[in-house]
Design a protein around this motif. Structure first.
Motif, PDB file in Angstrom:
ATOM      1  N   ASN A 224       0.823  -1.212   0.000  1.00 28.87           N
ATOM      2  CA  ASN A 224       0.000   0.000   0.000  1.00 28.87           C
ATOM      3  C   ASN A 224       0.859   1.264   0.000  1.00 28.87           C
ATOM      4  O   ASN A 224       0.506   2.265  -0.618  1.00 28.87           O
ATOM      5  CB  ASN A 224      -0.937  -0.005   1.211  1.00 28.87           C
ATOM      6  CG  ASN A 224      -2.050  -1.031   1.057  1.00 28.87           C
ATOM      7  OD1 ASN A 224      -2.412  -1.409  -0.059  1.00 28.87           O
ATOM      8  ND2 ASN A 224      -2.590  -1.500   2.174  1.00 28.87           N
ATOM      9  N   ASP A 225       2.013   1.205   0.717  1.00 27.99           N
ATOM     10  CA  ASP A 225       2.945   2.346   0.683  1.00 27.99           C
ATOM     11  C   ASP A 225       3.424   2.602  -0.739  1.00 27.99           C
ATOM     12  O   ASP A 225       3.503   3.751  -1.197  1.00 27.99           O
ATOM     13  CB  ASP A 225       4.158   2.071   1.584  1.00 27.99           C
ATOM     14  CG  ASP A 225       3.816   2.242   3.055  1.00 27.99           C
ATOM     15  OD1 ASP A 225       2.892   3.017   3.356  1.00 27.99           O
ATOM     16  OD2 ASP A 225       4.461   1.594   3.891  1.00 27.99           O
TER      17      ASP A 225
ATOM     18  N   ILE B 228       0.656   4.271  -2.837  1.00 25.43           N
ATOM     19  CA  ILE B 228       0.532   5.710  -2.586  1.00 25.43           C
ATOM     20  C   ILE B 228       1.666   6.463  -3.278  1.00 25.43           C
ATOM     21  O   ILE B 228       1.461   7.545  -3.850  1.00 25.43           O
ATOM     22  CB  ILE B 228       0.531   6.001  -1.078  1.00 25.43           C
ATOM     23  CG1 ILE B 228      -0.678   5.327  -0.398  1.00 25.43           C
ATOM     24  CG2 ILE B 228       0.512   7.499  -0.830  1.00 25.43           C
ATOM     25  CD1 ILE B 228      -2.017   5.819  -0.900  1.00 25.43           C
TER      26      ILE B 228
ATOM     27  N   CYS C 265      -3.382  12.270  -1.886  1.00 25.49           N
ATOM     28  CA  CYS C 265      -2.623  11.155  -1.314  1.00 25.49           C
ATOM     29  C   CYS C 265      -2.974  10.938   0.154  1.00 25.49           C
ATOM     30  O   CYS C 265      -3.007   9.793   0.635  1.00 25.49           O
ATOM     31  CB  CYS C 265      -1.121  11.412  -1.463  1.00 25.49           C
ATOM     32  SG  CYS C 265      -0.520  11.285  -3.164  1.00 25.49           S
TER      33      CYS C 265
ATOM     34  N   ARG D 267      -4.486   7.491   1.410  1.00 22.61           N
ATOM     35  CA  ARG D 267      -3.833   6.736   2.486  1.00 22.61           C
ATOM     36  C   ARG D 267      -4.840   6.358   3.575  1.00 22.61           C
ATOM     37  O   ARG D 267      -4.846   5.233   4.077  1.00 22.61           O
ATOM     38  CB  ARG D 267      -2.684   7.567   3.077  1.00 22.61           C
ATOM     39  CG  ARG D 267      -1.844   6.842   4.120  1.00 22.61           C
ATOM     40  CD  ARG D 267      -0.744   7.750   4.633  1.00 22.61           C
ATOM     41  NE  ARG D 267       0.156   8.158   3.579  1.00 22.61           N
ATOM     42  CZ  ARG D 267       1.202   7.427   3.185  1.00 22.61           C
ATOM     43  NH1 ARG D 267       1.460   6.265   3.783  1.00 22.61           N
ATOM     44  NH2 ARG D 267       1.991   7.854   2.230  1.00 22.61           N
TER      45      ARG D 267
ATOM     46  N   GLU E 286      -5.921   2.460   4.680  1.00 21.14           N
ATOM     47  CA  GLU E 286      -5.854   2.047   6.080  1.00 21.14           C
ATOM     48  C   GLU E 286      -7.208   1.508   6.540  1.00 21.14           C
ATOM     49  O   GLU E 286      -7.280   0.524   7.281  1.00 21.14           O
ATOM     50  CB  GLU E 286      -5.421   3.232   6.940  1.00 21.14           C
ATOM     51  CG  GLU E 286      -3.965   3.634   6.739  1.00 21.14           C
ATOM     52  CD  GLU E 286      -3.603   4.899   7.501  1.00 21.14           C
ATOM     53  OE1 GLU E 286      -4.544   5.543   8.055  1.00 21.14           O
ATOM     54  OE2 GLU E 286      -2.405   5.262   7.545  1.00 21.14           O
TER      55      GLU E 286
END
Length: 410
Positions: A5-6, A9, A30, A34, A38
């Motif tokens: 996921n990081d 982004i 962003c 994010r 989450e």
């Protein structure tokens, strides 16, 4: 948040930067993206499996968090920022957003299969323009969903005239006679296709009842030459990027009477500056015309390209003034805004077509042959040009004869 996921982004930030979004917008998009991933992680949902329903649920969740942090509800347009960031993320993760609908049952599978085949037939067999296909497909999808949801997937073969009448009753309220007739014509197309492919026992298309419209019924809105000049003058005084773009578009509308889609699809390579010509791709006939590039049009387009147009890889001439810098869609709102700024209030509709009507009438009054007018407007036949004749009413009044009446004796 996981490394995957990081990375997603980070990729989103790179994509938004390449599309020339401002740093502030990139940061906001962003940040909300994010928060969304989450939330998905807490729900054990993979981003590639997200549906529109889950996005709506998250936005409700985000509003609740906003109230908790700030002690008040967000503004009426606040939700557009997180939604835009989330949609950009999902386009990156899924390749397409909204994602294509997935069949959840036999009825869905049938509807999707028919619509896919119908769209292919409209495009490849009938050779229709994209705008026509979109209108036909919307009606076709709506009708199939209405019929199958009411009576099941097996009901198409036993469909009757009463079913057609009931559907038309649901589509008719709050519609003009012209709109109801358009619905009927699109429905007839779907019914003919269903019969042609053996999904309906009899051809029900002749039983679709529509209002009778008389030839040349209703007079379209039109601008006078003075009003056209006022709009062009007002837009020409606006030297912002949007002003330069809009002035060039209005010059094209006023000079050639083009359709909205023909201007939006105009590409850089369509302008031949050496030959002083312009290529027009007609949206309805799918043919192309080469027209002389008139000086006011060429000057306005050149000024926009040199000063007003943002740097972008898009080949279309006219693009949005804000990122992402892609081609324009419709021109109606821009035209209405420029008419208002010039103090021009048409009697009826105020979309881009009023410039088309005005150009046609101007040529009619200048004794330009109807065939030449049709060629400029991109009409297939003179029958398509004939309705514009009714707009030149002042010419008819000018040659009206006095009718002798009975002399009144005192």
């Amino acid at each position: 948040m996981s490394n995957t996921n990081d990375q997603l982004i980070t990729e989103l930030r790179t994509v938004l930067s390449s599309q020339q979004y401002s740093p502030v917008v990139i940061g906001n998009y962003c940040a909300y993206a994010r928060g969304f991933v989450e939330y998905l992680a807490q729900q054990s949902i993979d981003v590639v499996e997200v549906t529109e329903t889950q996005v709506v649920q998250y936005l409700h969740h985000a509003v609740a968090l906003f109230r908790k942090r700030h002690g008040r509800s967000p503004g009426p347009y606040w939700h557009s920022i997180p939604r835009s960031g989330i949609h950009a993320l999902l386009r990156l993760a899924q390749g397409q957003w909204p994602s294509p609908p997935k069949a959840a049952c036999v009825a869905d599978a049938l509807r999707f299969a028919i619509c896919d085949e119908y769209e292919t037939w409209l495009r490849e067999e009938r050779g229709l323009a994209t705008a026509s296909i979109d209108a036909l497909m919307w009606e076709g999808r709506n009708f199939l969903a209405w019929q199958i949801d009411r009576h099941g997937p097996d009901s198409l073969m036993t469909m009757s005239v009463s079913d057609i009448d009931s559907y038309m009753d649901t589509r008719s309220p709050h519609q003009t006679r012209r709109s109801v007739k358009d619905v009927a014509e699109r429905l007839r197309s779907m019914l003919r296709y269903l019969h042609r492919t053996g999904r309906v026992a009899i051809d029900l298309s002749p039983h679709v009842i529509a209002p009778l419209l008389y030839a040349y019924e209703g007079v379209p809105s039109i601008l006078t030459p003075d009003q056209v000049a006022a709009v062009l003058q007002a837009s020409g005084e606006d030297k912002t990027s949007a002003g330069l773009r809009d002035h060039a578009i209005l010059q094209l509308l006023a000079t050639y009477g083009l359709r909205s889609g023909e201007i939006c699809n105009l590409r850089i390579e369509d302008m031949d500056w050496r030959a002083e010509s312009i290529r027009i791709r007609h949206t309805k006939t799918r043919a192309s015309s080469f027209l002389p590039l008139m000086a006011p049009v060429g000057e306005a387009v050149l000024a926009y390209l040199q000063v007003g147009r943002p740097a972008t890889d898009a080949r279309e001439i006219f693009v949005r003034t804000r990122a992402p810098y892609r081609k324009l869609g419709l021109l109606a709102s821009m035209v209405r805004r420029r008419l208002t700024a010039a103090g021009v209030t048409p009697a009826g509709k105020n979309g881009s077509h009023i410039f088309r009507h005005a150009r046609a009438v101007e040529m009619l009054r200048a004794a330009v042959p109807q065939k030449v007018i049709g060629d400029l407007l991109g009409h297939r036949s003179t029958e398509s040009t004939a309705p514009y004749l009714k707009l030149a009413t002042e010419d008819l009044r000018a040659i009206a004869l006095d009718v002798p009446g009975q002399e009144v004796r005192s």
